[in-house]
Design a protein around this motif. Structure first.
Motif, PDB file in Angstrom:
ATOM      1  N   TYR A 195       0.878  -1.216   0.277  1.00 20.76           N
ATOM      2  CA  TYR A 195      -0.001  -0.218   0.031  1.00 20.76           C
ATOM      3  C   TYR A 195       0.946   1.285   0.091  1.00 20.76           C
ATOM      4  O   TYR A 195       0.419   2.316  -0.477  1.00 20.76           O
ATOM      5  CB  TYR A 195      -1.022   0.206   1.270  1.00 20.76           C
ATOM      6  CG  TYR A 195      -2.348  -0.761   0.877  1.00 20.76           C
ATOM      7  CD1 TYR A 195      -3.239  -0.571   0.329  1.00 20.76           C
ATOM      8  CD2 TYR A 195      -2.045  -2.161   1.427  1.00 20.76           C
ATOM      9  CE1 TYR A 195      -4.363  -1.452   0.009  1.00 20.76           C
ATOM     10  CE2 TYR A 195      -3.220  -3.066   1.489  1.00 20.76           C
ATOM     11  CZ  TYR A 195      -4.251  -2.566   0.713  1.00 20.76           C
ATOM     12  OH  TYR A 195      -5.435  -3.215   0.405  1.00 20.76           O
ATOM     13  N   ALA A 255      -2.793   5.202  -3.364  1.00 28.14           N
ATOM     14  CA  ALA A 255      -2.686   3.944  -2.520  1.00 28.14           C
ATOM     15  C   ALA A 255      -2.445   3.999  -1.268  1.00 28.14           C
ATOM     16  O   ALA A 255      -2.902   3.223  -0.368  1.00 28.14           O
ATOM     17  CB  ALA A 255      -1.758   2.975  -3.254  1.00 28.14           C
ATOM     18  N   GLY A 267      -4.835   3.581   1.568  1.00 24.14           N
ATOM     19  CA  GLY A 267      -4.942   1.951   2.343  1.00 24.14           C
ATOM     20  C   GLY A 267      -6.040   1.309   2.003  1.00 24.14           C
ATOM     21  O   GLY A 267      -6.630   0.406   2.518  1.00 24.14           O
ATOM     22  N   VAL A 268      -6.729   1.866   0.790  1.00 21.19           N
ATOM     23  CA  VAL A 268      -7.888   0.984   0.100  1.00 21.19           C
ATOM     24  C   VAL A 268      -7.507  -0.042  -1.069  1.00 21.19           C
ATOM     25  O   VAL A 268      -7.894  -0.970  -1.064  1.00 21.19           O
ATOM     26  CB  VAL A 268      -9.084   2.003  -0.362  1.00 21.19           C
ATOM     27  CG1 VAL A 268     -10.547   1.498  -0.899  1.00 21.19           C
ATOM     28  CG2 VAL A 268      -9.532   2.844   0.805  1.00 21.19           C
ATOM     29  N   TYR A 269      -6.884   0.746  -2.067  1.00 22.07           N
ATOM     30  CA  TYR A 269      -6.296   0.028  -3.016  1.00 22.07           C
ATOM     31  C   TYR A 269      -5.045  -0.153  -3.065  1.00 22.07           C
ATOM     32  O   TYR A 269      -4.264   0.777  -2.920  1.00 22.07           O
ATOM     33  CB  TYR A 269      -6.775   0.858  -4.480  1.00 22.07           C
ATOM     34  CG  TYR A 269      -8.264   1.254  -4.562  1.00 22.07           C
ATOM     35  CD1 TYR A 269      -9.004  -0.054  -4.810  1.00 22.07           C
ATOM     36  CD2 TYR A 269      -8.765   2.411  -4.687  1.00 22.07           C
ATOM     37  CE1 TYR A 269     -10.414   0.377  -5.072  1.00 22.07           C
ATOM     38  CE2 TYR A 269     -10.038   2.611  -4.778  1.00 22.07           C
ATOM     39  CZ  TYR A 269     -10.909   1.622  -5.142  1.00 22.07           C
ATOM     40  OH  TYR A 269     -12.271   1.826  -5.563  1.00 22.07           O
ATOM     41  N   PRO A 270      -4.369  -1.353  -3.203  1.00 21.88           N
ATOM     42  CA  PRO A 270      -2.968  -1.632  -3.221  1.00 21.88           C
ATOM     43  C   PRO A 270      -2.631  -0.921  -4.594  1.00 21.88           C
ATOM     44  O   PRO A 270      -3.029  -0.387  -5.533  1.00 21.88           O
ATOM     45  CB  PRO A 270      -2.797  -3.187  -3.495  1.00 21.88           C
ATOM     46  CG  PRO A 270      -4.078  -3.640  -3.166  1.00 21.88           C
ATOM     47  CD  PRO A 270      -5.176  -2.853  -3.510  1.00 21.88           C
TER      48      PRO A 270
END
Lengths: 280, 212
Positions: A22, A58, A61-64
């Motif tokens: 992340y 990223a 912390g939601v989408y890598p």
């Protein structure tokens, strides 16, 4: 003799997998931001800015950073004064990967057999490089490795007469063949010397050196700089659409070799050059 | 930095399924925003689809005018539609792409160069190859509004998915005439660089890359 319990190792590996996927480390973010600011070709600068924007998104912390959260490369430097207690070190590492990839909503990208290709479902096993070193510490580098770039890597057993020129030609040929595929701007890990098996490991380990850390040997420091200049003269550019920034860095690791040989390996990494390390 | 008028290129909005007319208007290097319904498929799904065709079966979606996105997304967090969803390397699908193009596939989204067989099939079928930014996965995920697995669920990340997208950003990498932005863009940069290097006094203040 220092005692380290496997549970502590599992926990640290899990957290490192989450962190690595992340949040791009500051050395790589700085290199990308510097490249975006100094890229002379406007379309290329635009692409670099979008890559930087992606990596900032990223970090929320939601989408890598990338959907290819990789096979987990693990460099283990185990101090010879350390005793691992409570179970198997290798299994502790794989358990950390299993937990991290489950809890982090990370893609499971490992198949259990290269021919029969059934997904293991938990992204294990990791690809582990073991080193036993002096001291009473356990140092571990966690580096999720995507295969868009891994697939573009090459190894060749050169002849001593090929010399430095042969090494340089092979590196530049590899970059050219990779072209737009490995998500440039790339980071280039080069192994030189050793044996057939060792040289690939050297190239991988070269990628683990932070981009803001110079080579300890002035000869290789200069060679890294001159190779970077040659790579960035190819014009491949970010994503392969032209530009100066084909690579962010060239990293070299060398090792003694046989009088009859000159092995060279080139391991390519994408701009999402993820790496996190911890020491216990 | 040299003073240069900013070349602000306007993004072209296109809809999927992609009509022949829309495809023909796109030129290599165009920035596009794709909205509508697209389908995901990568290595294992392509293998399965071509095997299905070989056995006389049907594809899991209507391929005519469709856009296929080469992606294996990461898992969705609860409350989210999808995880990260950037493109994978298209070259691995080169073995399968001409077959689908000849059946009416109009567009592909991926990253990286295609082989001559694919370029020929693009021209033959008046199709388009789009490149999304590799490693731009988090930004792209934001443009995906719905996701449904429609085939090969057992393949996990490699299953075929139906996606509804709004303004998915991409670049026309190979247009319907076969013009290839991987070649054009690189040549344009090298021409600009070498032109600037020839212009010695002018480039001297540029600082970056004036000595080539």
């Amino acid at each position: 003799m220092k005692q380290i319990h496997v549970n502590n190792i599992t926990e640290a590996v899990k957290n490192s997998c989450l962190e690595a996927n992340y949040r791009l480390p500051s050395d790589v973010m700085n290199a990308l931001e510097t490249a975006a600011a100094s890229e002379p070709f406007k379309p290329a600068a635009g692409i670099l800015n979008r890559i930087v924007e992606n990596h900032h998104l990223a970090a929320k912390g939601v989408y890598p950073i990338c959907q290819d959260t990789g096979i987990v490369f693990v460099l283990v430097e185990l101090g010879q004064e350390v005793h691992i207690e409570g179970g198997s070190l290798e299994e502790a590492i794989n358990e950390g990967v299993r937990q991290g990839y489950g809890q982090g909503f990370l893609r499971k990208s490992v198949v259990g057999d290269p021919i029969q290709r059934v997904n293991t479902g938990d992204n294990t096993p990791a690809a582990i490089q073991w080193r036993v070193v002096p001291g009473d510490q356990l140092r571990v580098v966690i580096a999720p490795k995507g295969f868009g770039s891994e697939n573009m890597s090459r190894l060749k057993m050169l002849k001593p007469s090929d010399g430095l020129q042969g090494v340089e030609d092979f590196i530049l040929e590899t970059v050219e063949l990779a072209g737009s595929n490995p998500c440039p701007p790339i980071v280039i890990g080069v192994g030189i010397g050793g044996t057939f098996d060792l040289v690939a490991g050297l190239a991988k380990r070269a990628l683990m050196r932070p981009l803001d850390e110079a080579h300890h040997d002035p000869y290789y420091q200069a060679l890294e700089a001159s190779l970077l200049e040659k790579v960035n003269a190819t014009g491949i550019g970010p994503q392969g659409f032209g530009g100066k920034t084909t690579a962010l860095a060239v990293r070299i690791e060398a090792y003694p070799t046989h009088i009859a040989g000159l092995p060279v390996a080139v391991n390519i990494n994408c701009h999402a050059a993820r790496h996190v390390e911890f020491t216990l | 930095m040299m003073e240069k008028t900013e070349n602000i290129q306007k993004d072209i909005r296109i809809t999927a399924p992609l009509s022949r007319e829309q495809a023909l208007e796109l030129k290599a290097g165009d920035s596009v925003l794709i909205s509508g319904v697209i389908y995901t498929a990568r290595d294992a799904a392509h293998k399965r689809m071509v095997e299905t065709l070989d056995q006389g079966g049907d594809l899991p979606f209507d391929v005519r005018d469709a856009i296929v996105y080469y992606v294996g997304p990461s898992p969705a967090r609860p409350g989210n539609v999808i995880g990260s969803a950037g493109p994978t390397t298209s070259g691995r699908m080169d073995a399968y792409a001409p077959r689908l193009l000849d059946l009416g596939l109009r567009g592909m989204i991926g990253k990286g160069a295609r082989n001559q067989g694919v370029i020929d099939a693009i021209v033959r079928n008046e199709a388009v190859y789009f490149a999304a930014i590799g490693g731009g996965a988090a930004v792209i995920a934001d443009s995906i509004k719905s996701m449904e697995v429609i085939a090969f669920e057992e393949l996990g990340a490699e299953a075929v998915r139906r996606l509804e997208v709004v303004d998915l950003p991409a670049i026309v990498a190979i247009d319907s005439t076969g013009a290839n932005y991987y070649d054009i863009g690189r040549r344009a940069y090298l021409a600009e660089r070498d032109g600037a290097a020839g212009d010695v006094t002018d480039a001297a203040g540029a600082g970056e890359g004036d000595e080539v």
